[in-house]
Each structure stands twice: as structure tokens, then as C-alpha cells.
Enzyme design. Structure first.
Site, short mmCIF file in Angstrom:
data_model
loop_
_atom_site.label_atom_id
_atom_site.label_comp_id
_atom_site.label_asym_id
_atom_site.label_seq_id
_atom_site.Cartn_x
_atom_site.Cartn_y
_atom_site.Cartn_z
N SER A 245 43.59 102.39 73.83
CA SER A 245 42.56 101.64 73.43
C SER A 245 41.28 102.06 74.31
CB SER A 245 42.88 100.16 73.49
OG SER A 245 43.20 99.69 74.71
N THR B 136 10.46 82.18 41.69
CA THR B 136 11.94 81.73 41.16
C THR B 136 12.20 82.72 40.28
OG1 THR B 136 11.39 80.23 39.67
CG2 THR B 136 11.49 79.10 41.73
N HIS B 137 13.47 83.35 40.10
CA HIS B 137 13.83 84.28 39.25
C HIS B 137 13.13 85.71 39.39
CE1 HIS B 137 16.18 81.16 37.10
NE2 HIS B 137 15.13 80.55 37.41
N SER C 272 7.07 110.74 54.73
CA SER C 272 8.16 111.41 53.90
C SER C 272 7.88 112.93 54.28
CB SER C 272 7.79 111.48 52.28
OG SER C 272 8.33 112.41 51.77
N LYS D 201 3.18 109.18 51.24
CA LYS D 201 4.07 108.15 51.72
C LYS D 201 4.07 107.59 52.97
CE LYS D 201 7.08 106.91 49.17
NZ LYS D 201 8.41 107.60 48.81
N GLU E 123 14.60 98.39 55.48
CA GLU E 123 15.61 99.13 54.69
C GLU E 123 16.85 99.19 55.72
OE1 GLU E 123 13.93 102.17 51.43
OE2 GLU E 123 13.33 102.67 53.37
N1 ARG Z 1 45.09 97.05 74.72
C1 ARG Z 1 45.77 95.76 74.36
C2 ARG Z 1 44.87 95.08 73.34
O1 ARG Z 1 43.83 95.45 73.33
C3 ARG Z 1 45.96 95.08 75.49
C4 ARG Z 1 47.05 93.97 75.16
C5 ARG Z 1 48.32 94.91 75.30
N2 ARG Z 1 49.38 94.00 75.48
C6 ARG Z 1 50.62 94.61 75.09
N3 ARG Z 1 51.57 93.98 75.17
N4 ARG Z 1 50.83 95.82 74.56
O2 ARG Z 1 45.50 94.11 72.29
#
Ligand code: ARG
Length: 467
Positions: free
Chosen positions: A29, A158-159, A280, A286, A293
Site C-alpha cells: 500500500s 419548475t419542470h 475551441s 466558441k 462541466e
Molecule cells: N496497509 C494496511 C491497511 O491499509 C495496514 C494495516 C495492516 N494490518 C495487517 N494486519 N496486515 O489496512
């Protein structure tokens, strides 16, 4: 024996085989949770204080630990790190480089499960504060604009069919009402989430008799969370945040949609500010409403983030499950997306220039005073149902002869209903048509003046207390 590569992990002891390399890099992560480093550092300092109080660290060691952690928070280009599995691993690895084996004591009495829950709460809390500040700026821009619109009028719809005239200020204040609800939802969520999971351990509570109020206090939380199983698996705070932001996104998107429509030649109510519009590459004439948007488009992402989180959480058994790691990116995306929107929306709103003449003539044509006309007859004692029918007949006559109600002669009107009198004309002017809505929340000029002053007072009172 552990593989050398494994020994750098936080959990290598019971493993004999190395991780599959592809799996290892896929499950990391750190490529996205590196942005939690500042919160992880703060939470680690808070934890260090709690374990010092429990006698695990000497006060000298605590000082060294704090200094080391602050140095980790200052490291540059951290997102490129390829060794760390996650933000917790990263901080421990880097801290070890700085203070040596003392760093390995930091994990006493804690688990990554409570750490990630804490880091995410800290992240969301700050994102709420930033959003509230941005919302205050947008709210101010709308209130300023409403004030400068004075008694300018426009049709309400409305509408998407012209309905009755309203003050432009009344229309703008509708969005202020929405923002006030958004701000109250975020403030409310912030209060509810402001509890500290540290001390929850992996699932059942820390295995050390920690005083968890120490960390809670150090991190500005109101108290420790009351249940360790809930605290390590709860992501309601993240869900509430993304849902509140999604609702805010819906409001912003409706505003963006109205301005997109009003800037068309068909409506002609608005001259798009050049500083916030694009041309554009193909059609030289334009001027495109890209800002509104894009906002309309981005609000879809906000809804997507809330949906992702709700779907992620709904099937999870207690307590921590690795699925929860997938809940980080939608929260980051929500926070980044709303921060981006609110970085342009207040200035865009402040620069809006309405074509008040066009808006007014749209409010004066197309029988928008028909309700006021029916009210006139009902004030003369005609039952409203009958009054409605008489005015319907008058509108029909107007349509056939290409005239507005005020252009019909009294003689013509009296053939429809004998209760019409000379004072009818004064009761269907644009001003009278506005002022007959003299109720709290109505578009009568005095009511809108009061509403505007009250909105301003609430803004001033609340803008000081964002944190
Ligand atoms: N990277 C993990 C998460 O975002 C952290 C916690 C991990 N805990 C574990 N027991 N693997 O959830």
C-alpha cells in the site's frame, strides 16, 4: 531461517518461504499510503509518550524517539521507496536508520490495525477542516453576489418551464441553504469521529496496560474509542466523510449545471468569465463552460468514492480485514477532488456577471404573473379554483392575441370575470408579483433582504469556528 529479504519485514519470524515477488509488490500500500506519513509520525509520537508513561521507554529514549520521528516526517521523495510494504513499515525502517535498534521498541503494545485506523481518522479530520474552509469561501462568494444583485429578478423554473419571478438573490440563497446543510453534516461527522483508536491493539486491546487517554489527548481526540473490535475495523468516519462530500458534490453539480444552461445563447443570462472559460480549437467563435462541466463530471467521482467504500465495508466480518486497505484511495480521491473544486469555485462565483436585463425580461414575459393574478381574484373573494380558471382563460386570450395579462383591457377581463377592477394592474406588476410571496422563505423583497442579512450573520458567526 528467514530469507534476508524477508527479515526486513514487520512479520517475517514465522515464515520459511520467501514471498512471491509479484504478490509482494502487488499487495503493497506504500505507493498510495505514503501520504499518511505525517499522521503516522504524529500518532507514533503520541504512542511513544504512552509507552514511556508505562515504563517501556526512559524519558531520554522518548526524546530520541520523538526527534527521530520528526526527522522521518521531513524526508523528501518518499513515494519512490520500493522496500516499504506500507506507511507503518516505512516509518519503522527509516526510524531504525536514524536511531538504531531503539526504533524497534516503538511497536511495543500496538498493532498496524489500530495505527491505520488512527492515521485515517487524522487524515479525514484534516480533510473535513479543509473542506469547511473552502465551503466558507464559496458561501461568502454566493452571499456577496446575492447582495450585489440587489433587486434584480429572474424567472424561477419548475419542470424547466418558466414558473414565477424571483429575486436573483433568492435563487443564490438557495445554494447557501444547501451549503449550510453540507457544513453541518461535515461538522457533525467530525465530532462523531474524533475518538482515538490507539490502545485497541490488533483486535482485543493493547497487551500492555497503556493509558490510552495520553495518546488521545496528544492527537487532539476527545477520548479513546470505547471498543477495540469496532475501533480496528470501523470505517464509518471515512464512509460518512465520502457520503457528505458526495452530497456536497451533488449540490455543486446542480449549480454548475444551472450556470452551464444559463450561459447558453438560448438563456443568455450569463456572460461566462473569460478567465475561467476555454475556446475551441476548431470553432473560433466558441467560449466554453469547461469549469462548470468539469465540476459536474467530478461530482460523479465523489459519488463513486462513497459507493466504493460502502460496498467494501458491507460484507466484512469483525474485525480488521485486509480489504480495508482498499478503502484508503477513495478517501484520498474524495479529499483531493473536493479540494480541487473548492480551489476554483469561490473565485469563479465571485467573477460571475449576469445579464440582468435579459433575466428581467424573461421574468416579465410568458405570464409569470398568472399566480399573482389568480391571487388577486381570490383576495376579492373568488374561490381559488374558480380564480385559477378565470386567469387561465385570460392567459388563453393573451396567447391568441399575442399580449401579456397586463395588456388586456379591463373590459375584456370583466367579460371573463366581473370581479376584475382597475387595481388588478397594480397587483400584477413585477414588484407586486414578487412581494405577494410574503412568507418566511418566500421571494418578497423584504423577506429576501432579511434572509440575506441572516445568511451573512450565520456566515460570520460560523466562519471563525472551522476547527
Ligand atoms: N496497509 C494496511 C491497511 O491499509 C495496514 C494495516 C495492516 N494490518 C495487517 N494486519 N496486515 O489496512
Amino acid at each position: 531461517m528467514s530469507e534476508p529479504q524477508q527479515s526486513a519485514k514487520m512479520w517475517s519470524g514465522r515464515f520459511r518461504e520467501p514471498l512471491n515477488a509479484t504478490f509482494e509488490s502487488w499487495q503493497r500500500s506504500f505507493p498510495f499510503d505514503w501520504r499518511l506519513v505525517p499522521y503516522e509520525v504524529e500518532a507514533s509520537i503520541a504512542h511513544a509518550r504512552a509507552i514511556e508513561a508505562a515504563g517501556i521507554l526512559t524519558s531520554e529514549e522518548l526524546l530520541q524517539m520523538e526527534e527521530g520521528l520528526r526527522a522521518v516526517a521531513k524526508l523528501k521523495d518518499i513515494s519512490q521507496n520500493e522496500q516499504a510494504e506500507d506507511v507503518h513499515h516505512f516509518v519503522e525502517l527509516e526510524l531504525t536508520k536514524i536511531i538504531g535498534d531503539l526504533a524497534l521498541k516503538l511497536h511495543t503494545g500496538r498493532s498496524r490495525n489500530e495505527q491505520i485506523a488512527t492515521d485515517m481518522r487524522l487524515f479525514v479530520r484534516e480533510a473535513i477542516d479543509n473542506t469547511l474552509a473552502g465551503l466558507t469561501a464559496w458561501r461568502k462568494a454566493l452571499i456577496d453576489l446575492a447582495e450585489s444583485a440587489g433587486e434584480a429578478t429572474m424567472p424561477s423554473y419548475t419542470h424547466l418551464q418558466r414558473a414565477e419571478p424571483v429575486l436573483v438573490a433568492h435563487w443564490l440563497l438557495a445554494y447557501v441553504s444547501m451549503i449550510e446543510r453540507d457544513a453541518s453534516r461535515l461538522t457533525d461527522a467530525r465530532k462523531r469521529m474524533n475518538l482515538c483508536p490507539l490502545g485497541s491493539g490488533a483486535v482485543a486491546g493493547a497487551t500492555l496496560a497503556l493509558d490510552s487517554t495520553i495518546a488521545a489527548r496528544a492527537l487532539g481526540f476527545d477520548a479513546p474509542t470505547p471498543n477495540s473490535m469496532d475501533a480496528t475495523s470501523d470505517r464509518d468516519f471515512a464512509l460518512e466523510f465520502t457520503q457528505a462530500i458526495a452530497t456536497l458534490g451533488i449540490h455543486i453539480s446542480r449549480f454548475a449545471e444551472e450556470l452551464t444552461l444559463y450561459s447558453t445563447a438560448e438563456f443568455g443570462f450569463l456572460d461566462l468569465p473569460e478567465a475561467f472559460s476555454t475556446g475551441s480549437s476548431a470553432m473560433p467563435q466558441k467560449k466554453n463552460p469547461d469549469l462548470t462541466e468539469l465540476i459536474r463530471g467530478k461530482s460523479g467521482r465523489l459519488l463513486g468514492a462513497a459507493t466504493t467504500l460502502a460496498t467494501l465495508i458491507k460484507g466484512l466480518p469483525l474485525a480488521y480485514n485486509k480489504d480495508l486497505q482498499e478503502g484508503q484511495e477513495p478517501v484520498f480521491d474524495s479529499a483531493d477532488t473536493i479540494a480541487g473544486i473548492l480551489s476554483v469555485l469561490p473565485a469563479f462565483t465571485a467573477s460571475l456577471k449576469f445579464r440582468h436585463g435579459k433575466m428581467k425580461s424573461a421574468a416579465e414575459t410568458g405570464y409569470l404573473n398568472a399566480m399573482a393574478a389568480a391571487t388577486y381574484l381570490s383576495n376579492k373573494g373568488v374561490p381559488f379554483r374558480k380564480a385559477h380558471e378565470h386567469i387561465g382563460n385570460a392567459v388563453r386570450l393573451g396567447l391568441e392575441t399575442n399580449r401579456e395579462l397586463q395588456d388586456l383591457t379591463l373590459a375584456e377581463l370583466q367579460t371573463i370575470c366581473p370581479d376584475f377592477a382597475e387595481d388588478f394592474y397594480a397587483s400584477i406588476t413585477l414588484e407586486a408579483t414578487l412581494d405577494c410571496h410574503d412568507v418566511i422563505g418566500g421571494t418578497a423583497r423584504t423577506r429576501v433582504r432579511t434572509a440575506l442579512a441572516e445568511a451573512r450573520t450565520r456566515l460570520t458567526a460560523q466562519s471563525g469556528q472551522t476547527k
